[in-house]
Design a protein around this motif. Sequence first.
Motif, PDB file in Angstrom:
ATOM      1  N   ASP A 122       3.001   9.511  -4.588  1.00  0.00           N
ATOM      2  CA  ASP A 122       4.011  10.436  -4.071  1.00  0.00           C
ATOM      3  C   ASP A 122       4.939   9.781  -3.057  1.00  0.00           C
ATOM      4  OD1 ASP A 122       2.070  10.056  -2.182  1.00  0.00           O
ATOM      5  OD2 ASP A 122       1.970  12.157  -1.546  1.00  0.00           O
ATOM      6  N   VAL A 123       4.988   8.452  -3.034  1.00  0.00           N
ATOM      7  CA  VAL A 123       5.806   7.762  -2.037  1.00  0.00           C
ATOM      8  C   VAL A 123       7.283   8.085  -2.251  1.00  0.00           C
ATOM      9  CG1 VAL A 123       6.063   5.644  -3.422  1.00  0.00           C
ATOM     10  CG2 VAL A 123       6.286   5.553  -0.929  1.00  0.00           C
ATOM     11  N   THR A 124       7.985   8.286  -1.158  1.00  0.00           N
ATOM     12  CA  THR A 124       9.430   8.500  -1.232  1.00  0.00           C
ATOM     13  C   THR A 124      10.141   7.181  -0.950  1.00  0.00           C
ATOM     14  OG1 THR A 124       9.656   9.017   1.131  1.00  0.00           O
ATOM     15  CG2 THR A 124       9.146  10.849  -0.376  1.00  0.00           C
ATOM     16  N   TYR A 125      11.388   7.122  -1.358  1.00  0.00           N
ATOM     17  CA  TYR A 125      12.199   5.931  -1.099  1.00  0.00           C
ATOM     18  C   TYR A 125      12.296   5.686   0.408  1.00  0.00           C
ATOM     19  CZ  TYR A 125      16.228   2.774  -1.312  1.00  0.00           C
ATOM     20  OH  TYR A 125      17.077   1.701  -1.193  1.00  0.00           O
ATOM     21  N   GLU A 126      12.441   6.749   1.173  1.00  0.00           N
ATOM     22  CA  GLU A 126      12.561   6.625   2.625  1.00  0.00           C
ATOM     23  C   GLU A 126      11.290   6.045   3.252  1.00  0.00           C
ATOM     24  OE1 GLU A 126      15.579   9.009   1.010  1.00  0.00           O
ATOM     25  OE2 GLU A 126      13.393   9.320   0.855  1.00  0.00           O
ATOM     26  N   ASP A 127      10.126   6.492   2.752  1.00  0.00           N
ATOM     27  CA  ASP A 127       8.862   5.945   3.260  1.00  0.00           C
ATOM     28  C   ASP A 127       8.758   4.450   2.961  1.00  0.00           C
ATOM     29  OD1 ASP A 127       7.965   8.292   4.327  1.00  0.00           O
ATOM     30  OD2 ASP A 127       6.761   8.865   2.593  1.00  0.00           O
ATOM     31  N   ALA A 128       9.165   4.077   1.766  1.00  0.00           N
ATOM     32  CA  ALA A 128       9.105   2.665   1.379  1.00  0.00           C
ATOM     33  C   ALA A 128       9.975   1.822   2.299  1.00  0.00           C
ATOM     34  CB  ALA A 128       9.535   2.497  -0.074  1.00  0.00           C
TER      35      ALA A 128
ATOM     36  N   TYR B 287      10.738  -4.037  -5.786  1.00  0.00           N
ATOM     37  CA  TYR B 287      10.813  -2.576  -5.643  1.00  0.00           C
ATOM     38  C   TYR B 287      12.264  -2.110  -5.627  1.00  0.00           C
ATOM     39  CZ  TYR B 287      10.506   2.059  -3.530  1.00  0.00           C
ATOM     40  OH  TYR B 287      10.646   3.403  -3.278  1.00  0.00           O
ATOM     41  N   LEU B 288      13.087  -2.739  -4.809  1.00  0.00           N
ATOM     42  CA  LEU B 288      14.484  -2.323  -4.686  1.00  0.00           C
ATOM     43  C   LEU B 288      15.259  -2.580  -5.983  1.00  0.00           C
ATOM     44  CD1 LEU B 288      15.282  -3.510  -1.056  1.00  0.00           C
ATOM     45  CD2 LEU B 288      14.817  -1.190  -1.843  1.00  0.00           C
TER      46      LEU B 288
ATOM     47  N   GLU C 131       0.829  -1.208   0.000  1.00  0.00           N
ATOM     48  CA  GLU C 131       0.000   0.000   0.000  1.00  0.00           C
ATOM     49  C   GLU C 131       0.864   1.258   0.000  1.00  0.00           C
ATOM     50  OE1 GLU C 131      -2.319  -3.289   1.991  1.00  0.00           O
ATOM     51  OE2 GLU C 131      -0.250  -2.584   1.919  1.00  0.00           O
ATOM     52  N   THR C 132       2.013   1.178   0.655  1.00  0.00           N
ATOM     53  CA  THR C 132       2.906   2.339   0.723  1.00  0.00           C
ATOM     54  C   THR C 132       3.486   2.666  -0.637  1.00  0.00           C
ATOM     55  OG1 THR C 132       3.471   1.874   3.028  1.00  0.00           O
ATOM     56  CG2 THR C 132       5.000   3.264   1.786  1.00  0.00           C
TER      57      THR C 132
ATOM     58  N   GLU D  13      11.003   2.477   5.304  1.00  0.00           N
ATOM     59  CA  GLU D  13      10.482   2.478   6.670  1.00  0.00           C
ATOM     60  C   GLU D  13       9.356   1.466   6.847  1.00  0.00           C
ATOM     61  OE1 GLU D  13      10.730   3.383  10.547  1.00  0.00           O
ATOM     62  OE2 GLU D  13      12.056   4.102   8.943  1.00  0.00           O
ATOM     63  N   ASN D  14       8.668   1.137   5.738  1.00  0.00           N
ATOM     64  CA  ASN D  14       7.552   0.209   5.810  1.00  0.00           C
ATOM     65  C   ASN D  14       7.943  -1.214   5.438  1.00  0.00           C
ATOM     66  OD1 ASN D  14       4.666   1.378   6.414  1.00  0.00           O
ATOM     67  ND2 ASN D  14       5.849   3.006   5.414  1.00  0.00           N
ATOM     68  N   ILE D  15       9.219  -1.524   5.548  1.00  0.00           N
ATOM     69  CA  ILE D  15       9.666  -2.911   5.449  1.00  0.00           C
ATOM     70  C   ILE D  15       9.644  -3.512   6.853  1.00  0.00           C
ATOM     71  CG2 ILE D  15      11.588  -4.450   4.895  1.00  0.00           C
ATOM     72  CD1 ILE D  15      12.483  -2.441   2.776  1.00  0.00           C
ATOM     73  N   ASP D  16       8.797  -4.480   7.053  1.00  0.00           N
ATOM     74  CA  ASP D  16       8.648  -5.124   8.365  1.00  0.00           C
ATOM     75  C   ASP D  16       9.766  -6.141   8.567  1.00  0.00           C
ATOM     76  OD1 ASP D  16       7.678  -6.258  10.721  1.00  0.00           O
ATOM     77  OD2 ASP D  16       5.594  -6.097  10.066  1.00  0.00           O
ATOM     78  N   ILE D  17      10.382  -6.107   9.726  1.00  0.00           N
ATOM     79  CA  ILE D  17      11.454  -7.052  10.069  1.00  0.00           C
ATOM     80  C   ILE D  17      10.999  -8.013  11.164  1.00  0.00           C
ATOM     81  CG2 ILE D  17      13.819  -7.307  10.919  1.00  0.00           C
ATOM     82  CD1 ILE D  17      13.562  -6.047   8.122  1.00  0.00           C
TER      83      ILE D  17
END
Length: 516
Positions: A114-120, A190-191, A108-109, A122-126
């Motif tokens: 307008d998603v930024t790389y930083e937002d993406a 994505y990466l 969803e992120t 940050e939304n990687i769950d570990i």
Amino acid sequence: MAISRALISVSDKTGIVEFAAGLAKAGIEIISTGGTKRLLEQNGIPVIGISEVTGFPEILDGRVKTLHPAVHSGLLAVRDNSEHQQQLQELNLGYIDMVVANLYPFAETIAKPDVTYEDAIENIDIGGPTMLRSAAKNHAYVTVVVDAADYETVLAEIKQSGDTTLETRKRLAAKVFRHTAAYDALIADYLTRQVGEAFPEKYTVTYEKVQELRYGENPHQKAAFYRKPLAEAGNITTAEQLHGKELSYNNINDANAALQIVKEFQEPAVVAVKHMNPCGVGIGSTILEAYEKAYEADPVSIFGGIIAANREIDGETAKRMHEIFLEIVIAPSFTDEALEILTQKKNIRLLRLGDVFTAEHAAASYHNITSIEGGMLVQDNDHLQLDPDSLQVVTERAPSEEELKQLLFGWKVVKHVKSNAIVLVKDNMTIGVGAGQMNRVGAAGIAINQAGEKARGSVLASDAFFPMSDTVELAAKAGITAIIQPGGSIKDQDSIDAANKHGIAMVFTGVRHFKH
């Protein structure tokens, strides 16, 4: 062995309050974190904070909370292993019998425009995937729930016996590993796109099921329909079905083929497809005119066909469509009058797409994947657009302005016809299509035979070069006046000489469009 402790930590909180209440009613102690803990407390459900279990605070803005031996030892301990039991007792650690978790909304992120790389990032769950994997690995003893659709089943089994069955735990564990694999695949994709690697050493893809299908290409083949998690609007996977029977495997394939062709045109266009090949393509000043040309192109084959349009279907066009049997009509939208007319037939499928032009540009960035036994082939989609200024006139006579217009139309269509492919065009519509033949002159013969007398004064488009002059000779005999083809054969001059002999204008594109 009854479930006594459950750890709940969910991003998507759909149904979690009711589920947790059911666990609490069954006497199960609930451990939770962050926002999930607050929500359960607000709803009067007894909750133990994760820090009470770990003896360590949630730190780094919640990045570290469940990544702790007190959590993972409780999940991974083998319950009938005496050494594991002794170690947990010595360390004063308890079992965790159930994990209920879903992950940060990465998909969803990155779907946000307008998603930024930083937002993406940050939304990687570990912690979530790690906890899920631990629980799923130890499914012989631990129940793990990642999908709210399983809440009811799990509660029913706990109510009956105090635990879930091993069969259920195995099924849930398999679902967890599919879930985390899909999650990781989406992150990897994505990466990989961010760093511009088109064909990485590991190619990971993930899809989500849209529906089970009645059968595949044939009744003895099982099949299902999947889509990419971030599929854009304007394609078959995201189309809204307004009316009609459930789509079949062949319906979906044909509908997709029709849509790819109609996206080639900016002017009003209608495409009719049978068995993955166009049987009629027409363009006009209105969608009605385009449909009438597509129908006139092959009034026999269009019966039972799939229709795609790049403009809204209006009442007048719907009246004409209503006159024959059509399997599917696909369009950006339908007027109320058109829907009233078309839905009089019970089984016709009507698919509303949205903006097909936006989708055409988005699709250019995706790969085409073909499965083979033991592997797959991956390539860019064929979205190459021909620049008319790049055409090379190779004959003594250049095409007229009208011939050039028809040649460019034919080139857009032949690109989507199975090779070897020949398309004849006249008056803004196809009049003959030769598809999937073992030699080019055979494809030309089929197209010319279909066109009949209409072939005289038409133009011919070929997806690949002529290996010899026989196709030109056949075209001349049929009265064809102009040809567009890639060129590049060692015998190009033979075809050029034949065209000059018969006064045919011929242009080379310098590119081919094989379609297998």
